[in-house]
Design a protein around this motif. Structure first.
Motif, PDB file in Angstrom:
ATOM      1  N   TYR A 110     -10.947  -8.806  -3.583  1.00 38.48           N
ATOM      2  CA  TYR A 110      -9.948  -8.325  -2.606  1.00 38.48           C
ATOM      3  C   TYR A 110      -9.474  -6.920  -2.968  1.00 38.48           C
ATOM      4  CZ  TYR A 110      -6.322  -8.715   0.979  1.00 38.48           C
ATOM      5  OH  TYR A 110      -5.545  -8.525   2.107  1.00 38.48           O
ATOM      6  N   GLN A 203     -12.430 -17.934  -4.404  1.00 35.33           N
ATOM      7  CA  GLN A 203     -11.848 -18.460  -3.177  1.00 35.33           C
ATOM      8  C   GLN A 203     -10.959 -17.360  -2.613  1.00 35.33           C
ATOM      9  OE1 GLN A 203     -11.264 -20.713  -6.167  1.00 35.33           O
ATOM     10  NE2 GLN A 203     -13.414 -21.079  -5.729  1.00 35.33           N
ATOM     11  N   VAL A 204     -11.354 -16.823  -1.486  1.00 34.76           N
ATOM     12  CA  VAL A 204     -10.631 -15.688  -0.917  1.00 34.76           C
ATOM     13  C   VAL A 204     -10.405 -15.946   0.566  1.00 34.76           C
ATOM     14  CG1 VAL A 204     -10.643 -13.208  -0.499  1.00 34.76           C
ATOM     15  CG2 VAL A 204     -11.685 -14.116  -2.597  1.00 34.76           C
ATOM     16  N   ARG A 205      -9.147 -16.062   0.918  1.00 35.16           N
ATOM     17  CA  ARG A 205      -8.838 -16.398   2.296  1.00 35.16           C
ATOM     18  C   ARG A 205      -8.986 -15.191   3.230  1.00 35.16           C
ATOM     19  NH1 ARG A 205      -4.535 -16.157   5.729  1.00 35.16           N
ATOM     20  NH2 ARG A 205      -4.510 -17.783   7.321  1.00 35.16           N
ATOM     21  N   ASN A 209      -5.973  -6.314   4.292  1.00 32.21           N
ATOM     22  CA  ASN A 209      -4.817  -5.631   4.892  1.00 32.21           C
ATOM     23  C   ASN A 209      -5.063  -4.138   5.137  1.00 32.21           C
ATOM     24  OD1 ASN A 209      -4.812  -4.999   2.196  1.00 32.21           O
ATOM     25  ND2 ASN A 209      -2.660  -5.448   1.835  1.00 32.21           N
TER      26      ASN A 209
ATOM     27  N   SER B  60       1.757  -5.162  -0.933  1.00 29.45           N
ATOM     28  CA  SER B  60       1.402  -6.576  -0.992  1.00 29.45           C
ATOM     29  C   SER B  60      -0.098  -6.650  -0.785  1.00 29.45           C
ATOM     30  CB  SER B  60       2.143  -7.388   0.073  1.00 29.45           C
ATOM     31  OG  SER B  60       1.623  -7.079   1.344  1.00 29.45           O
ATOM     32  N   VAL B  61      -0.685  -7.752  -1.200  1.00 29.14           N
ATOM     33  CA  VAL B  61      -2.145  -7.864  -1.154  1.00 29.14           C
ATOM     34  C   VAL B  61      -2.581  -9.003  -0.240  1.00 29.14           C
ATOM     35  CG1 VAL B  61      -2.892  -6.639  -3.211  1.00 29.14           C
ATOM     36  CG2 VAL B  61      -1.910  -8.914  -3.450  1.00 29.14           C
ATOM     37  N   PHE B 106      -2.228 -10.278 -10.049  1.00 27.01           N
ATOM     38  CA  PHE B 106      -3.560 -10.196  -9.448  1.00 27.01           C
ATOM     39  C   PHE B 106      -4.411  -9.059 -10.003  1.00 27.01           C
ATOM     40  CE2 PHE B 106      -0.667 -11.746  -5.963  1.00 27.01           C
ATOM     41  CZ  PHE B 106      -0.946 -13.088  -6.192  1.00 27.01           C
ATOM     42  N   ASN B 107      -4.031  -8.561 -11.187  1.00 29.13           N
ATOM     43  CA  ASN B 107      -4.781  -7.460 -11.779  1.00 29.13           C
ATOM     44  C   ASN B 107      -5.000  -7.698 -13.267  1.00 29.13           C
ATOM     45  OD1 ASN B 107      -5.098  -5.064  -9.734  1.00 29.13           O
ATOM     46  ND2 ASN B 107      -3.081  -5.954  -9.346  1.00 29.13           N
ATOM     47  N   GLU B 108      -5.884  -6.893 -13.834  1.00 32.41           N
ATOM     48  CA  GLU B 108      -6.146  -6.913 -15.266  1.00 32.41           C
ATOM     49  C   GLU B 108      -5.433  -5.727 -15.906  1.00 32.41           C
ATOM     50  OE1 GLU B 108      -7.889  -8.849 -17.313  1.00 32.41           O
ATOM     51  OE2 GLU B 108      -8.473 -10.311 -15.784  1.00 32.41           O
ATOM     52  N   LEU B 141      -3.716 -16.696  -2.334  1.00 37.05           N
ATOM     53  CA  LEU B 141      -4.924 -17.255  -1.710  1.00 37.05           C
ATOM     54  C   LEU B 141      -6.056 -16.229  -1.580  1.00 37.05           C
ATOM     55  CD1 LEU B 141      -3.331 -19.521   1.043  1.00 37.05           C
ATOM     56  CD2 LEU B 141      -4.059 -20.144  -1.273  1.00 37.05           C
ATOM     57  N   ASN B 142      -5.746 -14.976  -1.798  1.00 36.74           N
ATOM     58  CA  ASN B 142      -6.800 -13.954  -1.805  1.00 36.74           C
ATOM     59  C   ASN B 142      -7.390 -13.731  -3.196  1.00 36.74           C
ATOM     60  OD1 ASN B 142      -6.678 -13.420   0.935  1.00 36.74           O
ATOM     61  ND2 ASN B 142      -5.002 -11.945   0.698  1.00 36.74           N
ATOM     62  N   PHE B 143      -6.843 -14.452  -4.188  1.00 36.73           N
ATOM     63  CA  PHE B 143      -7.262 -14.223  -5.570  1.00 36.73           C
ATOM     64  C   PHE B 143      -7.647 -15.519  -6.285  1.00 36.73           C
ATOM     65  CE2 PHE B 143      -5.064 -10.482  -4.244  1.00 36.73           C
ATOM     66  CZ  PHE B 143      -5.795  -9.461  -4.829  1.00 36.73           C
ATOM     67  N   SER B 144      -8.271 -16.422  -5.519  1.00 35.33           N
ATOM     68  CA  SER B 144      -8.854 -17.638  -6.087  1.00 35.33           C
ATOM     69  C   SER B 144      -7.836 -18.577  -6.715  1.00 35.33           C
ATOM     70  CB  SER B 144      -9.963 -17.292  -7.110  1.00 35.33           C
ATOM     71  OG  SER B 144     -10.977 -16.525  -6.496  1.00 35.33           O
TER      72      SER B 144
END
Lengths: 452, 452
Positions: A110, A203-205, A209, B60-61, B106-108, B141-144
């Motif tokens: 994403y 899993q990516v819905r 954006n 937001s992602v 949602f990041n490293e 939900l966009n990040f598994s």
């Protein structure tokens, strides 16, 4: 110049102060260029004035500090993160493509889909993603891995990663955004699509954006030359950057890759194969040779040996006699194609370890050409016309001088021969590379349903 | 203007076409501004001409598509990714700070540390990271993730994430890079430090592959107002963006945060508290009111209700009478501080659901001021002098007009009162905010060892 005639595509591979391992010591090099935006802005403008298709940044996500004594003598330990740098460069350029390398092993699809779409909007359709799976242990250790995931697993993840990214790029139909102040409708909800990807790795819905970008999808580039890499490229890549030493090698690769396309329903013209070339340009052969020798003389032996170790998959060669032959290399988890390349080169030319490191110090496995503009143009023309390449990735020995030599001396020669553009064909990287703009899958589906 | 007098700090919070939910429908708004670089370049230059400390992007992602009918009437579904956008904006600005929001969930940390260091180099020391943990299920939900990780776990990860990032920013001492062409030594290996972080959430070896950046560390910003958020901010933040409705609330928060600093050995001046303010500026009170009413009239009821649901933690309020009171809100996994804020506001002013959505449609929980330049300056001055704020985050109702109103009418009034700079104090964001440049931990340690 005609749009119908097949022409050479050119990428400028930009590496800090230049591709040669000792480039930063060159008298004309700006030694601190690796973290100087003005340096990159100058280089990008040189490439754009010469009508290059694209600039291109390799990447890695670690400092390879296994041999600090050697590393500390190179400019390879620190550099800009490519996406931030290319976003900035988009402002000072108008036509040239902007390709960044980002790993599928250490990122989330994403985030990646979004950044490249964002760069595509920022640049008016000039972004490209070089998909790599990363091949060094030192990178894995920066991302909470105990060890580097193996080659097969990396490619499996990469394949799924690509599917997610491409799916996210189709989240919005091209005409989804109405922005009608009067009615108050900003977008048409019918033209927004949820991905709902559920696979083994992700899993990516969705949806993404960011509106669908000017190119539909940013151009997808790949560089893997293993069988898994070739198959992934045949399915998904639009440009391949690759390393070859001989025309025969290049032709074999070219035939192999183009031969894999039909089973995926792809046209041969829609994947451009662009081997790297390391050109040292002189007005005479002697001048070119002098330029090259001056660079080679700047290589510290520890730097040469260490470079060779890195390129052979982190194998330590310091215990072998430097003037003896390259030993048999053990199988490692690193980049398989690079190992094979080194092996083939050393065997073919009967090189010692020292010969080999001096050879690869400049081009690092890519074709090295030291010559006049005419001589270099001859070679590019031959590779291009005899189906070893659709274009070339120019790895300038040092920057900016090595690139401006090519831009001012070789490019005009290619133009005189009708082999290279004199004006950009279009506004987007796709238009200039001659690649189709992908139709949104949902629109395609709707048309098929309407037709059926 | 004296450097010694405490002055107000100003941030420009930039949101697509403006902070008001109907901003894109404003007659002067560029409805497609959210993905138009020229729009943001114009807005950034307005802020820089007015000597703002920084521009600031929330993020937001995901697309929050639970209510498409409503979402499709707003400009909130697509926008630039903030780091690519700010990198591009660094080229068209010289002095203003560049703050991007990026989530620790949602990041490293290696990727994040690198990108902000890269932006700091690109911009000559103007980058800032707004650390958020992200609060919506749609992002997870966009990040598994199967579900959004809970608040406590997110903050635990954020704390460790910060440690890794700050540690990576100290990988290189400031004077590590010699770049001595003569000797061939590019950097001093003694000044490179491996992090070797091994924690609960991350194992990161380091070092970072970017030299220490002009600011040492990019400025660290936070916005969480829960107790966990406040404690993390007291330990690590240098700027807090926060939402308050009343001076009393602001003062309580200000005292609370500043009171937490001594136990971490931190000075009160080294954390700037900057509440959001949503200013509608008119040359007369009537003009300001007319401007505001015109915007409010553009809000479609479905947009208002949906906004309220989102801000109360994805609670569906459509079954409650719109002209009745706000019901008791169930505990959710969303942003706790926002929920409390809405509750407090509705109770304090006895608002119906409709009243509340009209109220928050503009300022979204932040202080809303509709008035003359003098009236707005009075209020900022009071909050600043009575220790409710060190500065303000200006949330322009629409862009660019709402920001240029503030820049051209309110800023000069603040300057006349000696409350705001007329020239930038320095070249980096730290210098302008009056924040110290962090000393590299390894240098600090060496000095302590030498002294001991």
């Amino acid at each position: 110049m005609s749009n119908n005639k097949r022409q050479i595509k050119l990428g400028a591979f930009l590496m800090e102060t230049g591709h040669h391992i000792a480039a930063w010591r060159h008298p004309d090099a700006h030694a601190g260029g690796g973290l100087d935006f003005a340096h990159y802005a100058e280089v990008a403008k040189i490439a754009e004035r010469a009508k290059f298709d694209t600039i291109f940044f390799a990447d890695s996500v670690s400092v390879r500090d296994t041999n600090l004594a050697s590393l500390s003598r190179t400019a390879r330990a620190d550099h800009f993160e490519p996406l931030t740098l290319l976003s900035a460069l988009s402002v000072v350029t108008q036509n040239i493509g902007l390709i960044a390398t980002v790993s599928t092993t250490f990122n989330e699809p994403y985030n990646l889909a979004r950044k490249f779409a964002s760069l595509d909007h920022l640049s008016g359709g000039r972004s490209g993603w070089n998909l790599v799976t990363s091949s060094t242990e030192s990178e894995a250790l920066n991302f909470s891995f105990e060890k580097h995931p193996d080659h097969a697993l990396r490619y499996e993840r990469a394949r799924e990663f690509y599917d997610v990214v491409a799916g996210l790029w189709d989240s919005w139909e091209d005409d989804a955004f109405l922005r009608d102040k009067e009615s108050g409708v900003y977008f048409d909800p019918e033209k927004l699509h949820v991905l709902n990807h559920r696979g083994k790795h992700f899993q990516v819905r969705g949806p993404l954006n960011v509106a669908r970008s000017p190119q539909g999808w940013p151009v997808v580039v790949q560089a893997g030359a293993s069988d898994a890499g070739r198959e992934l490229a045949a399915q998904t890549a639009e440009v391949i950057f690759v390393a070859h030493q001989t025309l025969e090698e290049a032709q074999t690769f070219y035939r192999d890759i183009k031969g894999r396309l039909p089973k995926y329903g792809r046209h041969a013209d829609h994947l451009k194969i662009m081997p790297g070339i390391f050109p040292v340009v002189g007005r005479t052969q002697e001048e070119a040779r002098r330029k090259f020798d001056a660079l080679q003389d700047l290589i510290h032996p520890s730097v040469g040996l260490s470079l060779l170790s890195t390129m052979s998959g982190e194998v330590d060669l310091s215990s072998y006699p430097v003037d003896g032959p390259l030993p048999e290399l053990p199988e490692t988890n690193g980049g398989k194609s690079r190992q094979r390349l080194l092996f083939d080169l050393a065997r073919r030319e009967n090189l010692t370890i020292r010969d080999l490191y001096l050879r690869i110090a400049g081009a690092r496995g890519h074709q090295q050409v030291v010559g006049t503009p005419e001589g270099i143009a001859d070679q590019l023309q031959q590779w291009f016309e005899e189906e070893g390449a659709d274009g070339f990735n120019i790895m300038s020995p040092w920057l900016p001088g090595g690139l401006s030599d090519f831009a001012e001396l070789v490019v005009p020669e290619l133009q005189r021969r009708g082999l290279f553009r004199t004006e950009y064909e279009g506004h987007t990287l796709r238009e200039n590379l001659g690649l189709p703009r992908p139709q949104n899958r949902h629109v395609q589906q709707q048309r098929q349903e309407a037709a059926g």
